[in-house]
Design an enzyme around this catalytic site. Sequence first.
Site, mmCIF file in Angstrom:
data_model
loop_
_atom_site.group_PDB
_atom_site.id
_atom_site.type_symbol
_atom_site.label_atom_id
_atom_site.label_comp_id
_atom_site.label_asym_id
_atom_site.label_seq_id
_atom_site.Cartn_x
_atom_site.Cartn_y
_atom_site.Cartn_z
ATOM 1 C CG ASP A 60 -0.695 -0.258 2.711
ATOM 2 O OD1 ASP A 60 0.498 -0.971 2.533
ATOM 3 O OD2 ASP A 60 -1.030 0.211 3.549
ATOM 4 C CG HIS B 47 6.023 -0.700 9.588
ATOM 5 N ND1 HIS B 47 4.568 -0.985 10.124
ATOM 6 C CD2 HIS B 47 5.665 -1.048 8.231
ATOM 7 C CE1 HIS B 47 3.467 -1.573 9.713
ATOM 8 N NE2 HIS B 47 4.139 -1.381 8.108
ATOM 9 C CG ASP C 211 3.135 2.271 7.395
ATOM 10 O OD1 ASP C 211 1.809 2.977 7.600
ATOM 11 O OD2 ASP C 211 2.240 0.968 7.048
ATOM 12 C CG HIS D 116 -1.403 4.129 7.100
ATOM 13 N ND1 HIS D 116 -1.974 3.233 7.618
ATOM 14 C CD2 HIS D 116 -0.632 3.387 6.085
ATOM 15 C CE1 HIS D 116 -1.665 2.273 7.084
ATOM 16 N NE2 HIS D 116 -1.045 2.213 6.091
#
Lengths: 304, 304
Positions: free
Chosen positions: B64, B137, B207, B265
């Site tokens: 993504d 992450h 992220d 997100h």
Amino acid sequence: MKLVFLGTGGSWPSKERNVTSIALQHNRDVILMDCGEGTQRQLMKSSVSFMQIEKILITHLHGDHFLGLPGLVQSMALNNRERPLEILCPIGTKDILNLFLSVGYFTRDFDVNIREVSDGECIDFAGYSIKAISADHVVPTLAYRFEEAPRKGLFDLDKAKQLGIPPGRLYSKLQNGETIEYKGKKITPEMVIGPKRKGRSIVYSGDTRPCESVLELAKECDILIHEGMVDDNLRDKANEYGHSTITQAAEIAKKANVGRLFIVHISPRYTLEDTPILEEKAKKIFPNTTLAIDLMEYEVKLRE
Amino acid sequence: MKLVFLGTGGSWPSKERNVTSIALQHNRDVILMDCGEGTQRQLMKSSVSFMQIEKILITHLHGDHFLGLPGLVQSMALNNRERPLEILCPIGTKDILNLFLSVGYFTRDFDVNIREVSDGECIDFAGYSIKAISADHVVPTLAYRFEEAPRKGLFDLDKAKQLGIPPGRLYSKLQNGETIEYKGKKITPEMVIGPKRKGRSIVYSGDTRPCESVLELAKECDILIHEGMVDDNLRDKANEYGHSTITQAAEIAKKANVGRLFIVHISPRYTLEDTPILEEKAKKIFPNTTLAIDLMEYEVKLRE
């Protein structure tokens, strides 16, 4: 059985049209024809579930026809898909697609079976077959014909009455293909059931110049989905780059005597406002023509 | 200078939110932060031209965040781009991205220069710098800080008058950094021009779980774009999978004393209708918070 036009644009996406993908819902399965970038999101905007996709038919490896594959497969994985997914593609593209689908970090608990299909090959699946032929584009490209298995013939009530069979359980047996005995007389299903009825057929051209092989594949099909990238004033350029014009698509539909033509892969140079004007031109050649727009759905009725 | 939130969703796209990408328009250049599938189409729906993209910052190789790269690069090629494109990415991902960008048939007449950036590295470009640090992450992930070069100090008219310099040509010379002589007196630019003014700064977290390194990177920045995937009831699960909650993003913004927070997100489990409710929760911790929605634009004003 229905068609959902997920992306009807060509080359690159526009505000109004995404790049190529068409979903064919057949019973509970979905067969996806091409999978350009952004197809998964188009699916989420449509009435078709991306989790129901059973097979993906890839016509060729131009980006606007296959770059949506990894995202779609990864979203299936994130949503805990278990059943395998089958991808059909031209000869020589399996390894590339396998590699392409492996890039990045993700885990996938289902198989993706990639199967190369050769020119003229016809594969039988439960309830339908898929035949591929080579189209005439600038890179190896397939066109596909989906052919539903023939359905049972119609039960002839008049004949059954003439034979004196009482309605009910015996009708069911005959309909299920059993031979029965009634009052000492042997009655076979063939005596009361008509010939098998042709299933529905859909042909998708992929990208192609007008060509004999697609014309042949499309003969007498119910629905032809043919690319028609530009208006006829750009015919030479379109043909040079391996594409068809809108009127050339209509000519193929007419020659192949198809039931209905949907034109897709429409150049981003046109806006939605141009659609009726272009469609009118195609209809002059083949009246049963629709210039598809994104998220349009079409119910493919049973033949009688 | 403006920010355009092209995709504000996480993991997979929904009807309402595409996957991650944020464009930063700085003068005539565009810096793209992440490039999830469908980013090129979001660009076509926005006020930013995909042909103006100068650099793409990739935080990590989850689908993504990068699956939109090949489609975007191929559309640039189809539209005859000539100037090179630079992609910044984490250590160990250059070869994968190079391979990923080479799949399928297309010709490209411009260079794509992929440059791996290490934890803590700061790169100077004309007019700005980009610093990367490792976020926290589940896979190697970078956060980036864009820092505009300091601007000239303000010209102090009062001081100039006190020194008796007549307005006009001599003011311009001083503003351009020249030392002048007026009535036998040497006057340096420093005598009439204030200290350099800090440029604008934007931090994008990628992220990440809430972490010290992103907090440190974000200190005193004008704009923090931080992921906040879910509401606080899902905190444990979010943190386990390497993500932050909406309120955790707000806590980072507060601690880092940033000017404004944009949360991105956002999980596909939420609809647009949930946005104000979630935003309210974050605002209780850090009032200057916006839950970004797709295609939202924000003008980043000059600091005075």
